[in-house]
Design an enzyme around this catalytic site. Structure first.
Site, PDB file in Angstrom:
ATOM      1  N   ASP A  30       0.854  -1.186   0.000  1.00 28.19           N
ATOM      2  CA  ASP A  30       0.000   0.000   0.000  1.00 28.19           C
ATOM      3  C   ASP A  30       0.894   1.242   0.000  1.00 28.19           C
ATOM      4  OD1 ASP A  30      -3.214   0.535   1.001  1.00 28.19           O
ATOM      5  OD2 ASP A  30      -1.805   2.208   1.090  1.00 28.19           O
ATOM      6  N   GLY A  93     -15.723   3.192   3.366  1.00 26.80           N
ATOM      7  CA  GLY A  93     -14.324   3.612   3.262  1.00 26.80           C
ATOM      8  C   GLY A  93     -13.625   3.164   1.999  1.00 26.80           C
ATOM      9  N   GLN A  94     -14.366   2.527   1.064  1.00 25.62           N
ATOM     10  CA  GLN A  94     -13.698   2.104  -0.174  1.00 25.62           C
ATOM     11  C   GLN A  94     -13.389   3.333  -1.022  1.00 25.62           C
ATOM     12  OE1 GLN A  94     -15.840  -0.784  -2.578  1.00 25.62           O
ATOM     13  NE2 GLN A  94     -14.082  -1.095  -3.946  1.00 25.62           N
ATOM     14  N   SER A  95     -12.126   3.460  -1.444  1.00 25.52           N
ATOM     15  CA  SER A  95     -11.732   4.611  -2.265  1.00 25.52           C
ATOM     16  C   SER A  95     -11.216   4.183  -3.632  1.00 25.52           C
ATOM     17  CB  SER A  95     -10.666   5.442  -1.539  1.00 25.52           C
ATOM     18  OG  SER A  95      -9.509   4.672  -1.296  1.00 25.52           O
ATOM     19  N   HIS A 100     -10.198  -5.237  -3.452  1.00 27.52           N
ATOM     20  CA  HIS A 100      -8.887  -5.490  -2.860  1.00 27.52           C
ATOM     21  C   HIS A 100      -9.051  -5.849  -1.392  1.00 27.52           C
ATOM     22  CE1 HIS A 100      -9.836  -1.204  -2.565  1.00 27.52           C
ATOM     23  NE2 HIS A 100      -9.216  -1.211  -1.387  1.00 27.52           N
TER      24      HIS A 100
HETATM   25  P1  5GP Z   1      -9.649   1.477   0.200  1.00 30.69           P
HETATM   26  O1  5GP Z   1      -9.683   2.851   0.803  1.00 30.69           O
HETATM   27  O2  5GP Z   1     -10.358   1.459  -1.152  1.00 30.69           O
HETATM   28  O3  5GP Z   1     -10.108   0.375   1.092  1.00 30.69           O
HETATM   29  O4  5GP Z   1      -8.128   1.153  -0.057  1.00 30.69           O
HETATM   30  C1  5GP Z   1      -7.417   1.703  -1.130  1.00 30.69           C
HETATM   31  C2  5GP Z   1      -5.961   1.686  -0.749  1.00 30.69           C
HETATM   32  O5  5GP Z   1      -5.219   1.904  -1.923  1.00 30.69           O
HETATM   33  C3  5GP Z   1      -5.570   2.771   0.247  1.00 30.69           C
HETATM   34  O6  5GP Z   1      -5.068   2.172   1.440  1.00 30.69           O
HETATM   35  C4  5GP Z   1      -4.509   3.582  -0.503  1.00 30.69           C
HETATM   36  O7  5GP Z   1      -3.441   3.977   0.318  1.00 30.69           O
HETATM   37  C5  5GP Z   1      -4.069   2.625  -1.583  1.00 30.69           C
HETATM   38  N1  5GP Z   1      -3.606   3.292  -2.802  1.00 30.69           N
HETATM   39  C6  5GP Z   1      -4.191   4.347  -3.433  1.00 30.69           C
HETATM   40  N2  5GP Z   1      -3.503   4.671  -4.544  1.00 30.69           N
HETATM   41  C7  5GP Z   1      -2.456   3.801  -4.611  1.00 30.69           C
HETATM   42  C8  5GP Z   1      -1.375   3.632  -5.550  1.00 30.69           C
HETATM   43  O8  5GP Z   1      -1.237   4.335  -6.547  1.00 30.69           O
HETATM   44  N3  5GP Z   1      -0.485   2.629  -5.290  1.00 30.69           N
HETATM   45  C9  5GP Z   1      -0.609   1.817  -4.182  1.00 30.69           C
HETATM   46  N4  5GP Z   1       0.340   0.868  -4.023  1.00 30.69           N
HETATM   47  N5  5GP Z   1      -1.612   1.951  -3.289  1.00 30.69           N
HETATM   48  C10 5GP Z   1      -2.531   2.920  -3.507  1.00 30.69           C
END
Ligand code: 5GP
Ligand code: ZN
Length: 115
Positions: A30, A93-95, A100
């Protein structure tokens, strides 16, 4: 190519620090780690979130967790203990909308999720 960040990581268009790869699954660090170990595990085929993935092809869950199983044993995380999290939907919280699983280890966690 679809306009999806993690599909671009799978394609190698956007670089990542890979921690695991086979023909179906990719694991990578991450970019904003929330624990000493913080990896993301994805299926190479795009799905928006865990519910879409399960509706389309539930075998993908098995493939992802087999990969996490192998990674966690290779890294000794099964001794240390680790947490897997998937956020489904923006309100949870999904971004990034490519399914994943976060794999977190090496830091103390709160009691979230404990009954
Ligand atoms: P979510 O918020 O959707 O559960 O998790 C998305 C994750 O993707 C976040 O923890 C964020 O730090 C990670 N992330 C966002 N952009 C990138 C990227 O360009 N590369 C990597 N390795 N992680 C990313
Ligand atoms: Zn994608």
């Amino acid at each position: 190519m679809s306009d999806c960040l993690f599909c671009k990581i799978v394609a190698g268009v956007i670089p990542s620090e890979k921690v695991f790869e086979n023909d179906k699954v990719l694991g990578f660090k991450d970019i904003t780690p929330q624990a000493k170990v913080h990896a993301l595990f994805i299926h190479k085929e795009h799905s928006r979130d865990i519910n879409e993935l399960v509706n389309d092809d539930p075998q993908q869950v098995t493939a992802i967790f087999e990969a996490i199983n192998q990674y966690s044993r290779d890294q000794g995380l099964d001794n240390e203990g680790f947490r897997t999290v998937t956020n489904c939907g923006a309100k949870a919280g999904q971004s990034v909308f490519h399914t994943h699983f976060h794999v977190l280890s090496g830091s103390s966690f709160g009691n979230f999720g404990k009954i």
